[in-house]
Enzyme design. Structure first.
Site, mmCIF file in Angstrom:
data_model
loop_
_atom_site.group_PDB
_atom_site.id
_atom_site.type_symbol
_atom_site.label_atom_id
_atom_site.label_comp_id
_atom_site.label_asym_id
_atom_site.label_seq_id
_atom_site.Cartn_x
_atom_site.Cartn_y
_atom_site.Cartn_z
ATOM 1 N N THR A 186 37.582 40.506 41.592
ATOM 2 C CA THR A 186 38.705 40.289 40.685
ATOM 3 C C THR A 186 39.900 39.695 41.420
ATOM 4 O OG1 THR A 186 38.005 42.186 39.381
ATOM 5 C CG2 THR A 186 40.257 41.411 39.054
ATOM 6 N N TYR A 225 33.613 41.679 27.894
ATOM 7 C CA TYR A 225 33.678 41.102 26.548
ATOM 8 C C TYR A 225 32.482 41.479 25.669
ATOM 9 C CZ TYR A 225 34.623 37.981 22.657
ATOM 10 O OH TYR A 225 34.880 37.495 21.401
ATOM 11 N N TYR A 254 30.393 48.054 39.848
ATOM 12 C CA TYR A 254 31.858 48.032 39.780
ATOM 13 C C TYR A 254 32.277 48.408 38.372
ATOM 14 C CZ TYR A 254 36.608 45.990 40.035
ATOM 15 O OH TYR A 254 37.964 45.777 39.990
ATOM 16 N N ARG A 279 39.671 46.480 32.495
ATOM 17 C CA ARG A 279 39.581 45.020 32.495
ATOM 18 C C ARG A 279 38.392 44.512 31.685
ATOM 19 N NH1 ARG A 279 42.879 42.722 37.222
ATOM 20 N NH2 ARG A 279 42.291 40.773 36.225
ATOM 21 N N LYS A 284 31.845 51.171 42.888
ATOM 22 C CA LYS A 284 33.291 51.044 43.042
ATOM 23 C C LYS A 284 33.900 51.617 41.783
ATOM 24 C CE LYS A 284 37.112 47.737 43.364
ATOM 25 N NZ LYS A 284 37.523 46.306 43.355
ATOM 26 N N ILE A 310 37.610 49.941 48.203
ATOM 27 C CA ILE A 310 37.614 48.478 48.080
ATOM 28 C C ILE A 310 39.002 48.144 47.566
ATOM 29 C CG2 ILE A 310 36.614 46.489 46.906
ATOM 30 C CD1 ILE A 310 33.923 47.972 46.986
#
Length: 294
Positions: free
Chosen positions: A46, A109, A135, A140, A164, A206
């Site tokens: 990201t 999405y 992740y 997000r 993560k 991370i």
């Protein structure tokens, strides 16, 4: 054995003013991270603006990082996508390039079901031999990878080995570790939760903070791993105001701004991201000065 223990940097992708990738600056940043004690490079995540890189750029940046780092520390390639076939393609190419592991964000999405997430990750894992870190960042992606789903994946798929964790939900992390703590490598995905997540069995972070404070972020984790929880907590708390400023606008807007303030030449952001609001930029400057990095 963990892919890495310590602080891995979710590194930015520097750009020229015209928006093209600045590989010279990327090389400088990679060298500074290694010199600063960073334990792993996470490329094209990201923070690296992977969502606005073309597939060709994405793979070129991964290849450049692998070649430049030259096995001095692990390079973990971000190859996630909201299209399973695209994620397979990027993952296979990263493996060919010599990546040490993959970081796969949950599909964004689409809002996949937990069944769909299992199928997505299993198909990618079966297409490569590299270890995979899941992740989970629902703020997000609009998609939450539940503890039971992660437990099934790390139990049933040999090369899915880590997560993560960036939900911000410590209760969810605790549930995960109660289910499968001996089978999963847990990394904090939030710089303000390094110590809490390590207390639940985490092996590192991370980090966005590592972009501007690699040694300090490394030391937060190293102190905890060495058994000095008091020092680790103290270092974590000293960084809280800076971490808050680094996330006062959506990542990576503030961290790229911070690197530019430090003279690191990270360059502009790609649209739809834009420059920071003036008030937030002033907050960031103040936090950086207080922390001693500006």
């Amino acid at each position: 054995m963990a892919i890495f223990k310590g602080a891995g940097v979710a590194i930015v992708t520097p750009m020229y003013d015209n928006g093209e990738v600045n590989y010279d600056k990327l090389g400088e940043l990679l060298e500074e991270q290694i010199a600063g004690g960073t334990d792993a490079i996470i490329i094209c995540g990201t923070t690296g603006e992977s969502s606005t890189l073309t597939h060709e750029e994405h793979l070129d940046v991964i290849r450049y990082a692998i070649d430049r780092v030259a096995k001095r520390i692990p390079v973990i390639a971000g190859t996630g996508s909201n299209c399973t076939q695209t994620a397979i393609y990027l993952s296979q190419e990263a493996e060919k390039a010599g990546a040490d592991a993959l970081l796969l964000v949950t599909p964004y999405y689409n809002k996949a079901t937990q069944k769909g997430l299992k199928l997505h990750y299993t198909r990618i894992a079966q297409a490569v031999s590299l270890p995979i870190i899941l992740y989970n960042v629902p703020s997000r992606t609009g998609c939450n990878l539940l503890p039971e789903t992660i437990a099934d994946l790390v139990t049933d798929v040999e090369n899915i080995v880590g997560v993560k964790e960036a939900t911000g939900n410590i209760s969810q992390v605790a549930k995960l570790m109660s289910l499968v703590g001996d089978k999963v490598e847990l990394y904090s995905g939030n710089d303000d939760q390094i110590v809490p997540i390590m207390s639940l069995g985490g092996c590192g972070v991370i980090s966005v903070l590592s972009n501007v404070a690699p040694r300090q972020t490394h030391d937060i984790v190293a102190a905890y791993l060495a058994g000095d929880v008091e020092k680790s907590c103290r270092l974590q708390l000293q960084a809280i105001d800076l971490i808050g400023a680094l996330f006062c606008e959506v990542n990576p807007i503030p961290v790229k701004t911070a690197l530019n303030l430090m003279g690191k030449g990270a360059g502009p952001l790609r649209g739809p991201l834009c420059e920071m609001e003036e008030a937030n930029a002033e907050r960031l400057k103040k936090a950086m000065k207080a922390y001693g990095i500006l």
